[in-house]
Write a protein that holds these residues in place. Sequence first.
Motif, PDB file in Angstrom:
ATOM      1  N   GLY A   1      29.245 -27.947  26.664  1.00  0.00           N
ATOM      2  CA  GLY A   1      30.245 -28.822  26.037  1.00  0.00           C
ATOM      3  C   GLY A   1      29.653 -30.172  25.666  1.00  0.00           C
ATOM      4  N   GLY A   2      28.310 -30.261  25.631  1.00  0.00           N
ATOM      5  CA  GLY A   2      27.676 -31.497  25.190  1.00  0.00           C
ATOM      6  C   GLY A   2      27.446 -32.493  26.304  1.00  0.00           C
TER       7      GLY A   2
ATOM      8  N   GLU B   1      28.921 -32.177  19.274  1.00  0.00           N
ATOM      9  CA  GLU B   1      28.822 -33.298  20.216  1.00  0.00           C
ATOM     10  C   GLU B   1      27.567 -34.120  19.920  1.00  0.00           C
ATOM     11  OE1 GLU B   1      29.363 -30.156  21.059  1.00  0.00           O
ATOM     12  OE2 GLU B   1      30.966 -29.990  22.560  1.00  0.00           O
TER      13      GLU B   1
ATOM     14  N   GLU C   1      36.369 -22.708  18.002  1.00  0.00           N
ATOM     15  CA  GLU C   1      35.383 -21.658  17.724  1.00  0.00           C
ATOM     16  C   GLU C   1      35.877 -20.294  18.147  1.00  0.00           C
ATOM     17  OE1 GLU C   1      32.189 -23.141  20.144  1.00  0.00           O
ATOM     18  OE2 GLU C   1      33.311 -22.859  22.000  1.00  0.00           O
TER      19      GLU C   1
ATOM     20  N   ILE D   1      23.812 -33.026  26.398  1.00  0.00           N
ATOM     21  CA  ILE D   1      23.409 -33.784  25.202  1.00  0.00           C
ATOM     22  C   ILE D   1      23.666 -35.276  25.414  1.00  0.00           C
ATOM     23  CG2 ILE D   1      23.805 -34.100  22.720  1.00  0.00           C
ATOM     24  CD1 ILE D   1      24.687 -31.091  22.667  1.00  0.00           C
TER      25      ILE D   1
ATOM     26  N   TYR E   1      16.588 -31.360  20.803  1.00  0.00           N
ATOM     27  CA  TYR E   1      17.438 -30.607  21.714  1.00  0.00           C
ATOM     28  C   TYR E   1      17.309 -29.122  21.396  1.00  0.00           C
ATOM     29  CZ  TYR E   1      21.423 -28.910  24.235  1.00  0.00           C
ATOM     30  OH  TYR E   1      22.204 -28.210  25.104  1.00  0.00           O
TER      31      TYR E   1
ATOM     32  N   ASN F   1      35.429 -28.048  19.712  1.00  0.00           N
ATOM     33  CA  ASN F   1      34.893 -27.201  18.658  1.00  0.00           C
ATOM     34  C   ASN F   1      35.790 -25.976  18.625  1.00  0.00           C
ATOM     35  OD1 ASN F   1      32.670 -28.939  18.398  1.00  0.00           O
ATOM     36  ND2 ASN F   1      31.592 -27.881  20.058  1.00  0.00           N
TER      37      ASN F   1
ATOM     38  N   TYR G   1      34.551 -16.842  27.500  1.00  0.00           N
ATOM     39  CA  TYR G   1      35.191 -16.942  26.181  1.00  0.00           C
ATOM     40  C   TYR G   1      36.028 -15.702  25.888  1.00  0.00           C
ATOM     41  CZ  TYR G   1      31.753 -20.627  25.410  1.00  0.00           C
ATOM     42  OH  TYR G   1      30.989 -21.764  25.515  1.00  0.00           O
TER      43      TYR G   1
ATOM     44  N   TRP H   1      37.442 -22.943  28.124  1.00  0.00           N
ATOM     45  CA  TRP H   1      37.146 -23.278  26.718  1.00  0.00           C
ATOM     46  C   TRP H   1      38.407 -23.190  25.872  1.00  0.00           C
ATOM     47  CZ3 TRP H   1      32.943 -25.873  26.307  1.00  0.00           C
ATOM     48  CH2 TRP H   1      31.840 -25.589  27.119  1.00  0.00           C
TER      49      TRP H   1
ATOM     50  N   TRP I   1      25.236 -28.567  18.170  1.00  0.00           N
ATOM     51  CA  TRP I   1      26.693 -28.621  18.267  1.00  0.00           C
ATOM     52  C   TRP I   1      27.219 -30.000  17.849  1.00  0.00           C
ATOM     53  CZ3 TRP I   1      29.527 -24.409  18.723  1.00  0.00           C
ATOM     54  CH2 TRP I   1      28.909 -23.260  19.221  1.00  0.00           C
TER      55      TRP I   1
ATOM     56  N   ARG J   1      40.332 -26.277  26.079  1.00  0.00           N
ATOM     57  CA  ARG J   1      39.758 -27.384  25.318  1.00  0.00           C
ATOM     58  C   ARG J   1      40.474 -27.529  23.969  1.00  0.00           C
ATOM     59  NH1 ARG J   1      33.433 -27.634  23.423  1.00  0.00           N
ATOM     60  NH2 ARG J   1      34.008 -25.697  22.383  1.00  0.00           N
TER      61      ARG J   1
ATOM     62  N   ARG K   1      26.941 -14.806  21.137  1.00  0.00           N
ATOM     63  CA  ARG K   1      27.212 -15.710  20.023  1.00  0.00           C
ATOM     64  C   ARG K   1      25.875 -16.187  19.466  1.00  0.00           C
ATOM     65  NH1 ARG K   1      30.692 -20.774  21.758  1.00  0.00           N
ATOM     66  NH2 ARG K   1      28.654 -21.519  22.418  1.00  0.00           N
TER      67      ARG K   1
HETATM   68  C1  GLA Z   1      29.504 -24.588  24.602  1.00  0.00           C
HETATM   69  C2  GLA Z   1      30.696 -24.609  23.672  1.00  0.00           C
HETATM   70  C3  GLA Z   1      30.302 -25.168  22.308  1.00  0.00           C
HETATM   71  C4  GLA Z   1      29.602 -26.488  22.474  1.00  0.00           C
HETATM   72  C5  GLA Z   1      28.408 -26.290  23.361  1.00  0.00           C
HETATM   73  C6  GLA Z   1      27.625 -27.569  23.537  1.00  0.00           C
HETATM   74  O1  GLA Z   1      28.606 -23.600  24.211  1.00  0.00           O
HETATM   75  O2  GLA Z   1      31.232 -23.328  23.503  1.00  0.00           O
HETATM   76  O3  GLA Z   1      31.435 -25.353  21.506  1.00  0.00           O
HETATM   77  O4  GLA Z   1      30.484 -27.437  23.023  1.00  0.00           O
HETATM   78  O5  GLA Z   1      28.832 -25.816  24.626  1.00  0.00           O
HETATM   79  O6  GLA Z   1      26.504 -27.318  24.314  1.00  0.00           O
END
Ligand code: GLA
Length: 694
Positions: A129-130, A658, A352, A133, A249, A350, A504, A334, A656, A337, A550
């Motif tokens: 989720g960043g 983030e 997704e 990062i 990264y 995101n 997920y 997720w 991503w 989120r 994914r």
């Molecule tokens: C997970 C989430 C993505 C993104 C990445 C960042 O994989 O599913 O949407 O936030 O983390 O690392």
Amino acid sequence: MNIFGRMKTAAALLFGVSAFAIQAVASEPTIVPEQPPFPAQGKINYVPRDSILEFKAQSEYREPEWVTEKFVKTGKLPPLAERLPKKPMVFKTGNMPDGIGVYGDTMRHVIGGRPEGWNYSAGQTQGWGGIDIAMFECLTRTAPLFQVDAQDVEPLPNLAQSWEWSEDGHTLTMKLIEGAKWSDGDPFDADDVMFYWDDNVVDPNVSPLNGATPETFGEGTTLKAIDKYTIKWTFKDAFPRQHLYAMAYGTFCPGPSHILKTKHPKYAGTTYDEYKNGFPPEYLNMPVMGAWVPIEYRSDDVIVLRRNPYYWKVDEEGNQLPYLNELHYKLSTWADRDVQAIAGSGDISNLEQPENFVESLKRAAQETAPARLAFGARLIGYNLRMNFSANGWGEPDERAQAVRELNRNVDFRKAVTMAIDRKKLGESLVKGPFTAIYPGGISSGTSFYDRASTVYYPFDLEGAKALLEKVGLKDTDGNGAVNFPAGTAGGSDVQIVLLVNSDYSTDRNLAEGLVGQMEQLGLKVVLNTIDGAKRDATQYAGRFDWLVRRNEQEQTSVVQNTTQLAPTGPRTSWHHRAGTDSTVDLMPFEQELVDVVNKFISSNDNDERADLMKQYQKVSTTNLDTIGLTEYPGALIINKRFSNIPEGAPIFMFNWAEDTIIRERVFVAADKQGDYELFPEQLPGKPGEGGPIN
Ligand code: GLA
């Protein structure tokens, strides 16, 4: 029988005949059907690469007033100018969508992952989720390149402030940022870079989080420190500029060597296990080079990060970044989120997982909606990956070994791909113009995509069944599932274990859909559904027959993580790694892929590179290196109170969102600031010792 009846019979007969005829030819591949249009929202404002940032001393620096008052004036922190490097990184105002910002507020993230600990260098996830990062900075940076003019695309400087190629192109000398410090005040220098390389990447007992191995940077590549702020790469190829992407990264983000060495076997007489697990989530204030430091952790509840008082980036008016004082990471799911970002109790997501598209779109369309939502190109994709190792990766038993042999049979792979009804699979996630037929290979959203080179085996269950028979698989006991030939695995039902990430719903739904469709074919597939961190460990250990995964950056940008597009090294591919004898038992088409990818990496000619990727796509989709499942666009959901969010930022391309949105320069205008800070006017404390200091 009336006339209609007769016509029907005739039609049925005709259909029967033509179906038969089709069966004989249907296995012929075609090019992939055109995708339904899905215009991305938000026009990207393309800019030259050098318009984003520079390294420059400013005449004056500023920080939030409370930092000066409470920390500098009381002697708890040196003055700002002494905490900054000689020439900080400066984000140019012209590239900031809303210009220079103001201090304050929080970005509230929600994640489905859980932190294993802070030792990124030894492979621990922080929960995604960043969050990683936000904590770890890398030699170069790629995410903001989504907005850079195509002919100008090359990674941006970051911890490596500049670089120079030798005349023959075999060495690359990098200057590190001079005088920057870790968030606890310890100097950052070549020792940190060399510790990451020698004692993590190169040490075979350690595997950093995103799987960096020496081959990630090209076979035979070496790295040496020249002095405190200079490092030198030596490559076998001349001018392999492509490796600059691997220095971004997540494969070259060094950790704090002064802390990590205290638990590394080479320096501390510890075990590798003690090293990896030496910095659990409870270990607070882990020193970082990123903008925020983790200062609070409550299991299954939240991680709080506060601004790094030593952060080395500023704006053009000398304001130290970040503008946001705090980040939250709520530990949830997720799917939650999306829900929270739409509802306004979270700030960013995101979008997704297509299962959430319709509801999210409906809510975001209301005028009172707290968040904006913008879709990008079709860059989220899923593949079925078959384990191609027949020489012992993951130590398969007799059954698993027999499955590996099947996986390596192209007719078997054709049978599987032809038995997949991709339209149905996509529509089971979401109805509407979102999902598209994706045969595998690189993503249709990248600039390297060429439809004419994308081979597709259309859905044809009967043709698929005929192919299974050709492979020697028959249902000998009449239970609906095909059996191994008598001499293999006791002639038992073919049973395939499919590894799936339970975090997920999309992964789970695709896998379940696949189980049903494979049942129609006569293949018995059972799921091994485990959480993301365990899934990764199981996958890296090679303990799977099939895997639903994914897509990663190598498919969405091609230039990022390129070595993962094929088994270019012993541990670069997701589904084919070295066996017990340390070699990868490449099939001829894989050798072709490896050669094409290596050529792509060493070429600096744009036309040649475009051409090589066409070849890659053709070889990989013809031979079914991966079996595509579906492809769809994702949307960035972000609370309306934030400024400096670039228009058209894709949720996933080079990295991503983030990273793409450059969070350190995101801000909230004074009149829009919320009261979300949990630790107002506090800063990180000593590494490993309790929470923040105030
Ligand atoms: C997970 C989430 C993505 C993104 C990445 C960042 O994989 O599913 O949407 O936030 O983390 O690392």
